[in-house]
Design an enzyme around this catalytic site. Structure first.
Site, PDB file in Angstrom:
ATOM      1  N   GLU A  54       0.738  -1.281  -0.020  1.00  0.00           N
ATOM      2  CA  GLU A  54       0.139   0.125  -0.002  1.00  0.00           C
ATOM      3  C   GLU A  54       0.952   1.063  -0.059  1.00  0.00           C
ATOM      4  O   GLU A  54       0.520   2.143  -0.787  1.00  0.00           O
ATOM      5  CB  GLU A  54      -0.995   0.105   1.163  1.00  0.00           C
ATOM      6  N   GLU A 107      -3.130 -10.065   4.018  1.00  0.00           N
ATOM      7  CA  GLU A 107      -4.607  -9.490   4.626  1.00  0.00           C
ATOM      8  C   GLU A 107      -5.512 -10.678   4.371  1.00  0.00           C
ATOM      9  O   GLU A 107      -6.356 -11.075   5.561  1.00  0.00           O
ATOM     10  CB  GLU A 107      -5.021  -8.277   4.182  1.00  0.00           C
TER      11      GLU A 107
HETATM   12  C1  1HE Z   1       6.379  -8.560  12.235  1.00  0.00           C
HETATM   13  C2  1HE Z   1       5.839  -8.428  10.840  1.00  0.00           C
HETATM   14  C3  1HE Z   1       4.595  -7.643  10.912  1.00  0.00           C
HETATM   15  C4  1HE Z   1       7.604  -9.521  10.506  1.00  0.00           C
HETATM   16  N1  1HE Z   1       4.156  -7.194  12.048  1.00  0.00           N
HETATM   17  N2  1HE Z   1       5.899  -7.956  13.142  1.00  0.00           N
HETATM   18  N3  1HE Z   1       1.738  -8.544   7.129  1.00  0.00           N
HETATM   19  C5  1HE Z   1       2.110  -9.940   6.885  1.00  0.00           C
HETATM   20  O1  1HE Z   1       1.268 -10.656   7.121  1.00  0.00           O
HETATM   21  C6  1HE Z   1       3.644 -10.381   6.617  1.00  0.00           C
HETATM   22  C7  1HE Z   1       4.375 -10.766   7.859  1.00  0.00           C
HETATM   23  N4  1HE Z   1       5.660 -11.016   7.734  1.00  0.00           N
HETATM   24  C8  1HE Z   1       5.984 -12.139   6.923  1.00  0.00           C
HETATM   25  O2  1HE Z   1       5.415 -12.614   6.169  1.00  0.00           O
HETATM   26  C9  1HE Z   1       7.662 -12.155   7.045  1.00  0.00           C
HETATM   27  O3  1HE Z   1       8.121 -11.634   8.293  1.00  0.00           O
HETATM   28  C10 1HE Z   1       8.420 -11.590   5.960  1.00  0.00           C
HETATM   29  C11 1HE Z   1       8.126 -12.401   4.607  1.00  0.00           C
HETATM   30  C12 1HE Z   1       8.049 -10.215   5.711  1.00  0.00           C
HETATM   31  C13 1HE Z   1      10.082 -11.890   6.186  1.00  0.00           C
HETATM   32  O4  1HE Z   1      10.318 -13.113   6.462  1.00  0.00           O
HETATM   33  P1  1HE Z   1      11.676 -13.371   7.443  1.00  0.00           P
HETATM   34  O5  1HE Z   1      11.666 -14.889   7.573  1.00  0.00           O
HETATM   35  O6  1HE Z   1      12.661 -12.586   6.843  1.00  0.00           O
HETATM   36  O7  1HE Z   1      11.355 -12.618   8.904  1.00  0.00           O
HETATM   37  P2  1HE Z   1      10.584 -13.169  10.086  1.00  0.00           P
HETATM   38  O8  1HE Z   1      11.420 -14.289  10.902  1.00  0.00           O
HETATM   39  O9  1HE Z   1       9.153 -13.531   9.856  1.00  0.00           O
HETATM   40  O10 1HE Z   1      10.374 -11.692  10.941  1.00  0.00           O
HETATM   41  C14 1HE Z   1      11.545 -11.371  11.741  1.00  0.00           C
HETATM   42  C15 1HE Z   1      10.833 -10.486  12.942  1.00  0.00           C
HETATM   43  O11 1HE Z   1       9.820  -9.664  12.312  1.00  0.00           O
HETATM   44  C16 1HE Z   1       9.814 -11.350  13.704  1.00  0.00           C
HETATM   45  O12 1HE Z   1       9.742 -10.883  14.947  1.00  0.00           O
HETATM   46  P3  1HE Z   1      10.928 -11.419  16.051  1.00  0.00           P
HETATM   47  O13 1HE Z   1      10.589 -10.987  17.349  1.00  0.00           O
HETATM   48  O14 1HE Z   1      10.543 -13.166  16.240  1.00  0.00           O
HETATM   49  O15 1HE Z   1      12.121 -11.611  15.487  1.00  0.00           O
HETATM   50  C17 1HE Z   1       8.589 -11.352  13.305  1.00  0.00           C
HETATM   51  O16 1HE Z   1       7.507 -11.541  13.970  1.00  0.00           O
HETATM   52  C18 1HE Z   1       8.431  -9.979  12.958  1.00  0.00           C
HETATM   53  N5  1HE Z   1       7.761  -9.279  11.961  1.00  0.00           N
HETATM   54  N6  1HE Z   1       6.591  -9.029  10.097  1.00  0.00           N
HETATM   55  C19 1HE Z   1       4.681  -7.606  13.032  1.00  0.00           C
HETATM   56  N7  1HE Z   1       4.090  -7.716   9.618  1.00  0.00           N
HETATM   57  C20 1HE Z   1      -3.289  -0.562   6.856  1.00  0.00           C
HETATM   58  S1  1HE Z   1      -3.769  -2.063   6.860  1.00  0.00           S
HETATM   59  C21 1HE Z   1      -2.262  -3.124   6.355  1.00  0.00           C
HETATM   60  C22 1HE Z   1      -2.598  -4.599   6.636  1.00  0.00           C
HETATM   61  C23 1HE Z   1      -1.624  -5.377   6.550  1.00  0.00           C
HETATM   62  O17 1HE Z   1      -0.652  -4.926   6.206  1.00  0.00           O
HETATM   63  S2  1HE Z   1      -1.722  -7.069   6.744  1.00  0.00           S
HETATM   64  C24 1HE Z   1      -0.090  -7.799   6.310  1.00  0.00           C
HETATM   65  C25 1HE Z   1       0.788  -7.639   7.583  1.00  0.00           C
END
Ligand code: 1HE
Length: 260
Positions: A114, A134
């Protein structure tokens, strides 16, 4: 200047390019409320003399979207206001003071897509992938994606991404219109900066017309669009800078269009 999770710096010969970098790599540049408000404030208070901006993300990914840890038990009213806060911030990007070029790599997902779609040009490197998780997380886009993303790739493709969790890779993304440029891995920022330097050199009224008039004209019925276009054309060509640039071409002092 660095506020929490965002770095701002001016570069270029005349410091005319703003470089805005998301610096929350440990959380994959997930956008919490503070970051969204910081983006809004940056675009609201863009310093004089900045003529174009590049936005990118530190680490392996451009942006993982909404910070899901902040997705508390909001009631409907709070959810509405939260989404409207994103709208206000990304509106400042799209209809703000300067053209914005997004340098994309790694994950460009959810709210990250977005944010990218509010920018005027997107440059993706080969590591880029696009998704709208989402759909599978039981939520909906709320940062203007339902308005902007169909205008890039069409409503049917966006619906498919949300229905099925489909992920587009960098090549596919360029083919369907997510990004206008595709470059080798690691080169998105340099390409975006090069483009920003070129864009910054345009007459300011031309850039204004491209940012503020063109998207509105494109949404108008044709008869209204033609009139708005004529008025914008008249304003742009009456600026002294336009006269100077056209005269330079006629005098053989300005670059010709060359076959690429
Ligand atoms: C997060 C987020 C997040 C990572 N919010 N903490 N977005 C998503 O659903 C995408 C979610 N994220 C992923 O699918 C993956 O993290 C990635 C593909 C982006 C990257 O993967 P990777 O293996 O490099 O990283 P990771 O191990 O998954 O994440 C590293 C850390 O970042 C980990 O936290 P930690 O404390 O365990 O180290 C994750 O929890 C954290 N992290 N992404 C919070 N999104 C205005 S409305 C918009 C609505 C949306 O955007 S919904 C889609 C949200």
């Amino acid at each position: 200047m660095t506020t929490q999770h965002i770095h701002f710096e001016r570069r270029g010969k005349h410091k005319e390019i703003a470089v805005i970098r998301l610096t929350r790599a440990p959380k994959r540049n997930a956008l919490n409320d503070g970051l969204i408000l910081a983006i809004r404030d940056l675009f609201e208070k863009m310093p004089e003399g900045v003529r174009a901006a590049v936005i990118d993300g530190e680490g392996e990914h451009f942006c993982a979207g909404l910070d899901l840890s902040e997705l508390k038990e909001r009631d409907a009213g709070q959810g509405l206001h939260h989404s409207r806060m994103w709208h206000a911030a990304l509106e400042r990007v799209q209809f703000g003071p300067v053209p914005v070029i997004a340098a994309l790599h790694g994950a460009v997902v959810g709210g990250g897509l977005e944010l990218a779609s509010a920018c005027h040009i997107r440059v993706a490197d080969e590591s880029t992938f696009y998704a709208l998780p989402e759909g599978t997380r039981g939520i909906f886009v709320g940062g203007g994606g339902a308005v902007r993303i169909p205008r890039l790739i069409g409503a049917a493709r966006m619906a498919d991404m949300m229905f099925t969790g489909r992920v587009y890779n960098a090549q596919e993304g360029e083919r369907i219109g997510m990004a206008q440029y595709l470059v080798p891995q690691g080169q998105a920022f340099d390409k975006a900066f090069e483009l920003a330097t070129r864009v910054a050199d345009n007459a300011p009224l031309t850039n204004y017309a491209l940012m503020h008039a063109l998207p509105r004209i494109a949404e108008q019925p044709a008869d209204q669009g033609f009139l708005t276009e004529a008025m914008m054309a008249a304003i742009a060509q009456s600026a002294p800078e336009a006269k100077v640039r056209v005269r330079a071409f006629l005098d053989g002092k300005a670059a010709k269009v060359k076959k690429s």
